[in-house]
Design an enzyme around this catalytic site. Sequence first.
Site, mmCIF file in Angstrom:
data_model
loop_
_atom_site.group_PDB
_atom_site.id
_atom_site.type_symbol
_atom_site.label_atom_id
_atom_site.label_comp_id
_atom_site.label_asym_id
_atom_site.label_seq_id
_atom_site.Cartn_x
_atom_site.Cartn_y
_atom_site.Cartn_z
ATOM 1 N N GLU A 141 -32.195 -22.393 7.148
ATOM 2 C CA GLU A 141 -31.946 -23.488 6.273
ATOM 3 C C GLU A 141 -33.404 -24.153 5.631
ATOM 4 O OE1 GLU A 141 -28.166 -25.222 8.584
ATOM 5 O OE2 GLU A 141 -29.913 -25.769 9.224
ATOM 6 N N CYS B 220 -38.291 -28.596 1.387
ATOM 7 C CA CYS B 220 -38.387 -28.493 3.032
ATOM 8 C C CYS B 220 -38.252 -26.986 3.505
ATOM 9 C CB CYS B 220 -37.600 -29.504 3.881
ATOM 10 S SG CYS B 220 -37.986 -29.452 5.436
ATOM 11 N N CYS C 168 -37.040 -21.905 16.912
ATOM 12 C CA CYS C 168 -38.365 -22.450 17.163
ATOM 13 C C CYS C 168 -38.637 -22.063 18.637
ATOM 14 C CB CYS C 168 -38.530 -23.870 16.942
ATOM 15 S SG CYS C 168 -40.423 -24.408 16.978
ATOM 16 N N CYS D 80 -38.922 -29.125 21.634
ATOM 17 C CA CYS D 80 -39.244 -30.518 21.577
ATOM 18 C C CYS D 80 -37.769 -31.319 21.828
ATOM 19 C CB CYS D 80 -39.800 -31.009 20.326
ATOM 20 S SG CYS D 80 -41.342 -30.187 19.787
ATOM 21 N N CYS E 174 -35.453 -32.394 19.344
ATOM 22 C CA CYS E 174 -35.070 -31.673 18.012
ATOM 23 C C CYS E 174 -34.209 -30.433 18.250
ATOM 24 C CB CYS E 174 -36.455 -30.748 17.595
ATOM 25 S SG CYS E 174 -36.148 -29.926 16.324
ATOM 26 N N CYS F 151 -34.463 -34.440 9.062
ATOM 27 C CA CYS F 151 -35.286 -33.663 10.065
ATOM 28 C C CYS F 151 -34.679 -33.540 11.295
ATOM 29 C CB CYS F 151 -36.545 -34.688 10.227
ATOM 30 S SG CYS F 151 -37.485 -34.788 8.827
HETATM 31 N N1 SAH Z 1 -42.442 -27.778 13.862
HETATM 32 C C1 SAH Z 1 -43.085 -28.480 12.920
HETATM 33 C C2 SAH Z 1 -42.331 -28.571 11.864
HETATM 34 C C3 SAH Z 1 -40.792 -28.905 11.832
HETATM 35 S S1 SAH Z 1 -40.131 -30.378 12.364
HETATM 36 C C4 SAH Z 1 -43.358 -29.793 13.549
HETATM 37 O O1 SAH Z 1 -42.870 -30.039 14.692
HETATM 38 O O2 SAH Z 1 -44.133 -30.720 13.258
HETATM 39 C C5 SAH Z 1 -40.383 -31.721 11.189
HETATM 40 C C6 SAH Z 1 -40.581 -33.168 11.760
HETATM 41 O O3 SAH Z 1 -39.126 -33.713 12.007
HETATM 42 C C7 SAH Z 1 -41.223 -33.178 12.814
HETATM 43 O O4 SAH Z 1 -42.328 -34.185 12.963
HETATM 44 C C8 SAH Z 1 -40.376 -33.283 14.250
HETATM 45 O O5 SAH Z 1 -40.948 -33.733 15.279
HETATM 46 C C9 SAH Z 1 -39.195 -34.108 13.505
HETATM 47 N N2 SAH Z 1 -38.063 -34.087 14.188
HETATM 48 C C10 SAH Z 1 -37.440 -33.114 14.815
HETATM 49 N N3 SAH Z 1 -36.099 -33.458 15.142
HETATM 50 C C11 SAH Z 1 -36.036 -34.652 14.873
HETATM 51 C C12 SAH Z 1 -34.796 -35.562 14.957
HETATM 52 N N4 SAH Z 1 -33.591 -35.269 15.561
HETATM 53 N N5 SAH Z 1 -35.014 -36.741 14.501
HETATM 54 C C13 SAH Z 1 -36.110 -37.060 13.509
HETATM 55 N N6 SAH Z 1 -37.071 -36.595 13.451
HETATM 56 C C14 SAH Z 1 -37.098 -34.968 14.183
HETATM 57 FE FE1 SF4 Z 2 -40.142 -26.674 17.099
HETATM 58 FE FE2 SF4 Z 2 -38.628 -28.824 16.569
HETATM 59 FE FE3 SF4 Z 2 -40.698 -29.059 18.127
HETATM 60 FE FE4 SF4 Z 2 -41.050 -28.650 15.477
HETATM 61 S S1 SF4 Z 2 -40.069 -30.589 16.365
HETATM 62 S S2 SF4 Z 2 -41.946 -27.690 17.038
HETATM 63 S S3 SF4 Z 2 -39.068 -27.377 15.007
HETATM 64 S S4 SF4 Z 2 -38.879 -27.778 18.510
#
Ligand code: SAH
Ligand code: SF4
Length: 393
Positions: free
Chosen positions: A115, A128, A135, A139, A142, A368
Amino acid sequence: MHAQAPITQDVLTLPRRTSEGPLNLVGLTRAGLKEALLAADTPQKQVNMRVNQVWQWIYEKGVREFDLMTNLAKPYRATLKEHLVIEVPEVITKQVSDDGTRKYLMRVDGGHEVETVYIPEEDRGTLCISSQVGCTLTCSFCHTGTQRLVRNLTASEIVGQILVVRDDLGEWPIPGAPRRETRLLSNIVLMGMGEPLYNFENVRDAMKIAMDPAGISLSRRRITLSTSGVVPEIAKTAEEIGCLLAVSFHATTDEVRDRLVPINKKWNIQALLEALRVYPKLSNSERITFEYVMLKDVNDTDADARRLIKLIQGIPVKINLIPFNEWPGAPYQRSDWKRIKAFADIIYKAGYASPIRTPRGEDIMAACGQLKSASEKIRKSAQKVQRSGVSEA
Ligand code: SAH
Ligand code: SF4
């Protein structure tokens, strides 16, 4: 909460030549393009000029057919056509939010889907971009991290996302027409699916292409790479890409960060801060963006805000507070608005910028951390539609 997979960088990386057949020129560096043109019978004496010409057609003019490259002789175009192609990912669906955000689901080699989200604002348009299918990191807040299948995107697939969206925005120059003053696609954030620093070389090559002045020509200050904290690659990012950096910080103690961003077990807060301290100097950039997702009763107390201020002392930062974007089955809730404001206030009073990120495209699950559920939902509803024999409007 989903099970935490081991932290691994061991994902499938496709060779640059993704399938049998002609080589795709999109995503090749200038050196790679030169090699490809030489292999396609370009005389050595002409090759540098040809690289410039083909590069301009692809990245400045948005052309995908050799037949349209009118400054190349016809027989030469025919030879190129025999050996080479100019291909971008295929758009499967495009959704447009009430707020103008556009979300694209694109198919890449092997039938995988990624996406890409375009966010228009008054003074800029931000794309974006995804760097991986899924991934490997998990996390816990996420949704992308719950996707099992992971592979690195090729440089071609990363640059391809930019080209496809410029097509959709109609942002290639029209011969004879004056140049637009503001660009529709003016900024890139590597904040889509995937951890960009686990796919370093492809991300670097793709960003170099995006920055090349004879093509897409975005300044390195208009590109922000977001990492969860792959410490050994941070200095390399400064040296080899030089873009702005954002870091998914999200917690002020190792205990909480271990739970939220499990890569913290490998490189903890202290190790991460050491790497960040040198970034601005190495990359000659101003500030690092600290991303901080606001999770109710998890990381959002006044004490957290104060600890955060202590941790960042001496590092030029901007703190971007992200209200948690919920997804089906998510184990967290968004902090209350009052709490987010109070947290922002403490940081602001300590002298740091602390903008609260407005969620964009929530109605199409484009915000995000929501990327994944949307494509699954679309697929599921498409299957349902197929099963019930109703065609989509
Ligand atoms: N993998 C990279 C980039 C992608 S995520 C990273 O983790 O930095 C982009 C941003 O969105 C990151 O700061 C991530 O922690 C945040 N993010 C992920 N899931 C989210 C959610 N459900 N609500 C708000 N931010 C989120
Ligand atoms: Fe991967 Fe989501 Fe963690 Fe970014 S926030 S490193 S996309 S699992």
